[in-house]
Scaffold this motif. Sequence first.
Motif, mmCIF file in Angstrom:
data_model
loop_
_atom_site.group_PDB
_atom_site.id
_atom_site.type_symbol
_atom_site.label_atom_id
_atom_site.label_comp_id
_atom_site.label_asym_id
_atom_site.label_seq_id
_atom_site.Cartn_x
_atom_site.Cartn_y
_atom_site.Cartn_z
ATOM 1 N N VAL A 156 33.768 34.550 41.348
ATOM 2 C CA VAL A 156 33.087 35.488 40.934
ATOM 3 C C VAL A 156 32.627 36.684 40.526
ATOM 4 N N ALA A 157 31.350 37.053 39.777
ATOM 5 C CA ALA A 157 31.625 38.236 39.487
ATOM 6 C C ALA A 157 31.608 39.072 40.673
ATOM 7 N N GLY A 158 32.549 40.156 40.174
ATOM 8 C CA GLY A 158 32.569 41.476 41.164
ATOM 9 C C GLY A 158 34.633 41.109 42.253
ATOM 10 N N ASN A 159 34.459 40.454 42.082
ATOM 11 C CA ASN A 159 36.080 39.495 42.774
ATOM 12 C C ASN A 159 36.591 40.709 41.720
ATOM 13 N N GLU A 185 46.526 50.337 44.324
ATOM 14 C CA GLU A 185 47.654 49.587 43.694
ATOM 15 C C GLU A 185 46.625 49.051 42.051
ATOM 16 N N PRO A 186 46.807 49.121 40.715
ATOM 17 C CA PRO A 186 45.687 49.219 39.742
ATOM 18 C C PRO A 186 45.360 47.489 39.753
ATOM 19 N N LYS A 187 43.484 47.550 39.520
ATOM 20 C CA LYS A 187 43.025 46.435 40.152
ATOM 21 C C LYS A 187 42.546 45.444 38.435
ATOM 22 N N VAL A 188 42.099 44.258 38.657
ATOM 23 C CA VAL A 188 40.848 43.994 37.325
ATOM 24 C C VAL A 188 40.270 43.474 38.548
ATOM 25 N N ILE A 189 38.816 43.782 37.628
ATOM 26 C CA ILE A 189 37.275 43.284 38.106
ATOM 27 C C ILE A 189 37.060 41.467 37.610
ATOM 28 N N ILE A 190 36.559 41.039 38.076
ATOM 29 C CA ILE A 190 35.831 39.670 37.663
ATOM 30 C C ILE A 190 34.284 39.704 36.894
ATOM 31 N N THR A 191 34.366 40.161 35.739
ATOM 32 C CA THR A 191 33.200 40.491 34.955
ATOM 33 C C THR A 191 32.130 39.191 35.305
ATOM 34 N N SER A 192 33.180 37.908 34.818
ATOM 35 C CA SER A 192 31.896 36.525 34.417
ATOM 36 C C SER A 192 31.109 36.772 35.507
ATOM 37 N N VAL A 193 30.119 35.333 35.549
ATOM 38 C CA VAL A 193 29.418 35.027 36.503
ATOM 39 C C VAL A 193 30.620 34.396 37.611
ATOM 40 N N VAL A 228 47.733 39.142 42.044
ATOM 41 C CA VAL A 228 47.502 38.875 43.829
ATOM 42 C C VAL A 228 46.890 38.799 43.772
ATOM 43 N N TYR A 229 46.635 38.513 45.094
ATOM 44 C CA TYR A 229 45.345 38.681 46.374
ATOM 45 C C TYR A 229 45.665 39.215 46.993
ATOM 46 N N PRO A 230 44.647 39.492 47.890
ATOM 47 C CA PRO A 230 45.579 40.168 49.260
ATOM 48 C C PRO A 230 45.993 39.661 49.933
ATOM 49 N N ASP A 231 46.101 38.158 50.099
ATOM 50 C CA ASP A 231 46.779 37.368 50.944
ATOM 51 C C ASP A 231 48.219 36.943 50.348
ATOM 52 N N GLY A 232 48.129 37.797 49.517
ATOM 53 C CA GLY A 232 50.115 37.183 48.504
ATOM 54 C C GLY A 232 49.763 36.488 47.645
ATOM 55 N N ARG A 233 48.983 35.477 47.709
ATOM 56 C CA ARG A 233 48.938 34.243 46.730
ATOM 57 C C ARG A 233 48.600 34.878 45.371
ATOM 58 N N GLU A 234 49.269 34.852 43.885
ATOM 59 C CA GLU A 234 49.505 34.556 42.745
ATOM 60 C C GLU A 234 49.515 34.157 42.181
ATOM 61 N N ALA A 235 47.938 34.258 40.805
ATOM 62 C CA ALA A 235 47.700 33.818 39.781
ATOM 63 C C ALA A 235 47.275 33.828 38.646
ATOM 64 N N TYR A 236 46.386 33.839 37.599
ATOM 65 C CA TYR A 236 46.628 34.067 36.289
ATOM 66 C C TYR A 236 45.206 33.804 36.234
ATOM 67 N N VAL A 237 44.657 35.390 36.120
ATOM 68 C CA VAL A 237 43.295 34.964 35.213
ATOM 69 C C VAL A 237 43.056 35.439 33.416
ATOM 70 N N ARG A 238 41.975 34.476 33.234
ATOM 71 C CA ARG A 238 41.535 34.721 31.833
ATOM 72 C C ARG A 238 40.976 36.551 32.047
ATOM 73 N N LYS A 239 42.020 36.670 30.392
ATOM 74 C CA LYS A 239 41.173 38.502 30.444
ATOM 75 C C LYS A 239 40.100 38.028 29.896
ATOM 76 N N SER A 240 39.505 37.525 29.369
ATOM 77 C CA SER A 240 37.918 36.906 28.431
ATOM 78 C C SER A 240 36.858 37.173 30.082
ATOM 79 N N ASP A 241 37.328 36.976 31.288
ATOM 80 C CA ASP A 241 36.854 36.610 32.572
ATOM 81 C C ASP A 241 36.605 38.091 33.294
ATOM 82 N N ALA A 242 37.584 38.971 32.645
ATOM 83 C CA ALA A 242 37.643 40.033 33.912
ATOM 84 C C ALA A 242 38.240 41.286 32.933
ATOM 85 N N LYS A 243 38.466 42.644 33.249
ATOM 86 C CA LYS A 243 38.723 44.239 33.003
ATOM 87 C C LYS A 243 39.545 44.141 33.997
#
Length: 391
Positions: free
Chosen positions: A195-198, A168-176, A213-228
């Motif tokens: 945290v960085a690397g999530n 599945e397509p993913k995003v990685i957290i780049t902010s500390v 979407v988290y591995p346990d099914g939770r859904e959320a929104y992450v700032r694009k400035s914090d992830a790629k």
Amino acid sequence: MRKTIFFFIFFFSMLSVMPQNSDIESVIKLLKEKYAPDSRVEIFDIEALQQEDCILLKGKTTCKAAYEELIQQVMSISENVEDNICLLPDKGLGDETRGVIYNSVGTLRAEPGYGSELVSQGLLGMPVKILEKRGGWLRIQTPDKYIGWMSGSIERMTDEELKKYLQEPKVIITSVSTQSFGKPEDISFPVSDLVAGNILKLKGSKGKFYHVVYPDGREAYVRKSDAKETAEWLKGITLTGESIVNTAYRFQGIPYLWGGTSSKGLDCSGFIKTVYFLHGIVLPRDASQQVHCGQLVDSLGDFNDAMPGDLLFFGSKATEENAKERVVHVGIYIGNKRFIHASDYIHINSFDPADPLYDEYNTNRYLRTKRIIGEIGTPGIEEIFENEFYK
């Protein structure tokens, strides 16, 4: 008279078994040295117990090759052998022998109990192997092959479920450090810290937020400035000494935490591992394992050939009194005889006595410098998606 005869028969039968048992114990020791010299990454806890009429083999191992060779060699010594060895993963787990960490940081302990030593951590989105279960604890192995016990934090999966998840397509957290939100709004309540690397599954995009979407099914929104997006992140990685050092600088001031591999707290090797992971590289967990990676650059302490991004190792050298070298600390060389490391907190020190940041203690226990950059694919240095856990 019959009791006397029975005693002598039993006594001499035991004498014949004893040397067999001794031979088997020698085989176990040799196979452990061959297949599982480092118990942090491979389990081979086998013992031979003398029964009345046989030798009982019991224990656990993660190494199938070691198990098969043990059975073969033991059967050549004695036919009276009972095999009670558990080849991990434990069959009692069923098909769910894989998993993905769903908390920002999952804690690995040496034993299945909250009072046990914290030995490492796993980050959200990290795939793991599940080896066995004891109560509410799972014994797992992480992509750096480290083994420990974790309570909660793991979404269990089958091999097929994990394979599908990893595609599945993913995003990685780049902010500390940051947060995810219940709505695509900065003022929304958080779903969790990050945290960085999530790494989270990408479901979509809305304005300046990723829908994840988290591995346990939770859904959320992450700032694009914090992830790629991971594909973009990997494509944009430039593995240079300057990049490694600049990433290391971002963690300055974070407290030292024994067993820590996240921006919530880092130990010396956890700091190294995290900095390189953010460049798409999986390194071994501990300093005494990392020292075997890469190319030797310096062992004299003049640092003439050292370059920013190289790893510096510290400890005690082998002596006549103690034949074994001990590697107990690691840092990152940043140039001009300075280095950054986790000691009390992430900070910079120097090997130069004239430098106000001079570190006499670590200067006196310096061992060698190793280069990771340019050595990708050599033992212990893997690109993240070449690691078997991520495939």
